[in-house]
Design a protein around this motif. Structure first.
Motif, PDB file in Angstrom:
ATOM      1  N   UNK A 218       0.567  -1.228  -0.488  1.00  0.00           N
ATOM      2  CA  UNK A 218       0.452   0.059  -0.248  1.00  0.00           C
ATOM      3  C   UNK A 218       1.047   1.375   0.114  1.00  0.00           C
ATOM      4  N   UNK A 219       1.724   1.050   0.622  1.00  0.00           N
ATOM      5  CA  UNK A 219       2.244   2.151   0.742  1.00  0.00           C
ATOM      6  C   UNK A 219       3.844   2.179  -0.104  1.00  0.00           C
ATOM      7  N   UNK A 220       3.630   1.829  -1.090  1.00  0.00           N
ATOM      8  CA  UNK A 220       4.371   1.790  -2.121  1.00  0.00           C
ATOM      9  C   UNK A 220       3.497   1.933  -3.407  1.00  0.00           C
ATOM     10  N   UNK A 221       2.524   2.138  -3.404  1.00  0.00           N
ATOM     11  CA  UNK A 221       1.384   2.051  -4.546  1.00  0.00           C
ATOM     12  C   UNK A 221       0.523   3.167  -4.268  1.00  0.00           C
ATOM     13  N   UNK A 222      -0.180   3.656  -3.080  1.00  0.00           N
ATOM     14  CA  UNK A 222      -0.844   5.031  -2.872  1.00  0.00           C
ATOM     15  C   UNK A 222      -0.576   5.768  -1.780  1.00  0.00           C
ATOM     16  N   UNK A 223      -0.913   7.047  -2.150  1.00  0.00           N
ATOM     17  CA  UNK A 223      -0.466   8.449  -1.763  1.00  0.00           C
ATOM     18  C   UNK A 223       0.341   9.242  -2.115  1.00  0.00           C
ATOM     19  N   UNK A 224       0.294  10.382  -1.481  1.00  0.00           N
ATOM     20  CA  UNK A 224       1.333  11.107  -1.721  1.00  0.00           C
ATOM     21  C   UNK A 224       2.459  11.323  -1.885  1.00  0.00           C
ATOM     22  N   UNK A 225       3.736  12.417  -2.246  1.00  0.00           N
ATOM     23  CA  UNK A 225       5.013  11.969  -2.658  1.00  0.00           C
ATOM     24  C   UNK A 225       5.682  13.738  -1.871  1.00  0.00           C
ATOM     25  N   UNK A 226       5.872  13.821  -1.471  1.00  0.00           N
ATOM     26  CA  UNK A 226       5.874  14.786  -0.684  1.00  0.00           C
ATOM     27  C   UNK A 226       7.128  15.358   0.013  1.00  0.00           C
ATOM     28  N   UNK A 237      -1.684   7.315   5.107  1.00  0.00           N
ATOM     29  CA  UNK A 237      -2.155   7.325   6.894  1.00  0.00           C
ATOM     30  C   UNK A 237      -2.956   6.073   7.375  1.00  0.00           C
ATOM     31  N   UNK A 238      -3.899   5.456   6.249  1.00  0.00           N
ATOM     32  CA  UNK A 238      -4.225   3.945   7.028  1.00  0.00           C
ATOM     33  C   UNK A 238      -2.660   3.209   7.031  1.00  0.00           C
ATOM     34  N   UNK A 239      -1.520   2.752   6.236  1.00  0.00           N
ATOM     35  CA  UNK A 239      -0.520   2.617   6.820  1.00  0.00           C
ATOM     36  C   UNK A 239       0.017   2.826   8.265  1.00  0.00           C
ATOM     37  N   UNK A 240       0.002   3.495   8.586  1.00  0.00           N
ATOM     38  CA  UNK A 240       0.458   4.390   9.389  1.00  0.00           C
ATOM     39  C   UNK A 240      -0.052   4.015  10.826  1.00  0.00           C
ATOM     40  N   UNK A 241      -1.561   4.174  11.001  1.00  0.00           N
ATOM     41  CA  UNK A 241      -2.697   3.165  11.976  1.00  0.00           C
ATOM     42  C   UNK A 241      -2.055   1.778  11.969  1.00  0.00           C
ATOM     43  N   UNK A 242      -1.787   1.244  10.970  1.00  0.00           N
ATOM     44  CA  UNK A 242      -1.789   0.039  11.267  1.00  0.00           C
ATOM     45  C   UNK A 242      -0.955  -0.751  11.547  1.00  0.00           C
TER      46      UNK A 242
END
Length: 343
Positions: A218-226, A237-242
């Motif tokens: 998940x954290x290599x496919x979906x999300x922002x890249x600030x 954020x979902x991965x962070x909570x998990x």
């Protein structure tokens, strides 16, 4: 479906066609089927509240062993830990029920150095399923094996506690991941054995495994890249909570030597960081590494995708600033295995 028989295409197919490890396939499938069966059959409203609390504690403890132990301490050397904390981290890592410390660290160092290439053990370019769990179901790509033999693991093997854990890995895994978690509820507060075995033993274990795997998928496919728009890892954020703080993955791959594995902005949640800082207050964790805010700002303005909460999309194009950033990241960056002596 007809196979393209051109030599180049055939080579690419062969490269990705690794032999299946059927014992792993069966084991992973069996645990997941048992977890689903447990969800369907457990009397959720009759399970004692202490059992839910115990299961959640084990989930967090296992997550801390992965995030704070094999990841931030032994792989990246983002801080140093005295022996009481290292023992706690090894017990917590045993609760997670994953691979040995040696195997975990070696694979993760390769992952950072060769992300999204054939040498990456869980290359996200091969799809969600492969990066999540499929990589555990087949033999490693020859490039992963070749690069793995080149990784400096002397710092990990220099730690006597890690050597002890590696020697008795299977026993410690069975003891702390399954035996102790399952026997405590029936013996201490008269929970049913079935509830404990299926809920605390199986379901908790499978949930934690998938949480850890989600960092690779998940954290290599979906999300922002600030922080770095040109790499695959994202802020999720979902991965962070998990995972108790491991989902700020674009930042982590940009600055892998930060003990926080995140910038800790206004919306950041990072329980692993809070625990490391708690142990630092009593002296068990020390030499915590972290970049200056100015370095982060320059990174965001030079490489970010414009979604940073504070500095946004400004671009620093001057060669001097770019070289300064690159020099600092060459010193501390992901391509370097930090071979520091364990304390």
């Amino acid at each position: 479906m007809a196979l393209d028989t051109t030599s180049h295409h055939a080579t690419e197919v062969q490269k990705l066609n690794q032999p299946i490890i059927w014992s792993n396939v069966i084991g992973i499938l069996l645990f997941h089927l048992l977890a689903v069966y447990g969800l369907l059959t457990l009397p959720l409203l009759q399970i004692r509240w202490q059992t839910y609390l115990w299961g959640y504690f084990l989930y967090l403890a296992g997550g801390f062993g992965v995030a704070g132990g094999v990841h931030r301490l032994w792989t990246h050397r983002t801080y140093k830990a005295k022996w009481p904390l290292r023992i706690i981290l090894l017990v917590c890592f045993s609760i997670s029920g994953q691979n040995s410390v040696f195997d975990w660290v070696r694979d993760h160092r390769i992952h950072h150095k060769f992300s999204e290439t054939d040498a990456d053990p869980h290359n996200a370019n091969r799809g969600f399923f492969f990066s999540h769990v499929g990589w555990l179901m087949q033999r490693k790509h020859p490039e992963v094996l070749r690069r793995g033999r080149q990784v400096d693991m002397s710092d990990v093997l220099a730690d006597p506690l890690v050597r002890f854990h590696n020697k008795y890995f299977s026993l410690l895994k069975m003891l702390f991941c399954f035996f102790v978690p399952v026997v405590v509820p029936p013996l201490l507060w008269s929970e049913g054995w079935y509830n404990s075995a299926m809920g605390v033993g199986i379901l908790r274990y499978v949930l934690l495994l998938n949480a850890a795997w989600s960092v690779n998928s998940l954290a290599h496919i979906w999300g922002g890249k600030p922080y770095d728009r040109e790499i695959s890892p994202t802020e999720n954020v979902l991965v962070t909570w998990l995972t108790a703080g491991e989902g700020w993955h674009n930042y982590h791959h940009a600055i892998p030597w930060d003990y926080k594995a995140a910038e800790l902005g206004p919306s950041t949640v990072n329980w692993t960081t809070y625990l490391i800082e708690m142990f630092s207050r009593i002296g068990w964790a020390y030499d915590l590494k972290t970049p200056s805010p100015d370095l982060i700002r320059r990174l965001v303005e030079r490489r970010g995708d414009g979604t940073h909460y504070k500095w946004g999309a400004g671009i620093m194009g001057t060669a001097g600033i770019t070289k300064q950033i690159d020099d600092e990241f060459q010193k501390w960056g992901a391509a370097r295995e930090l071979a520091e002596e364990s304390q």
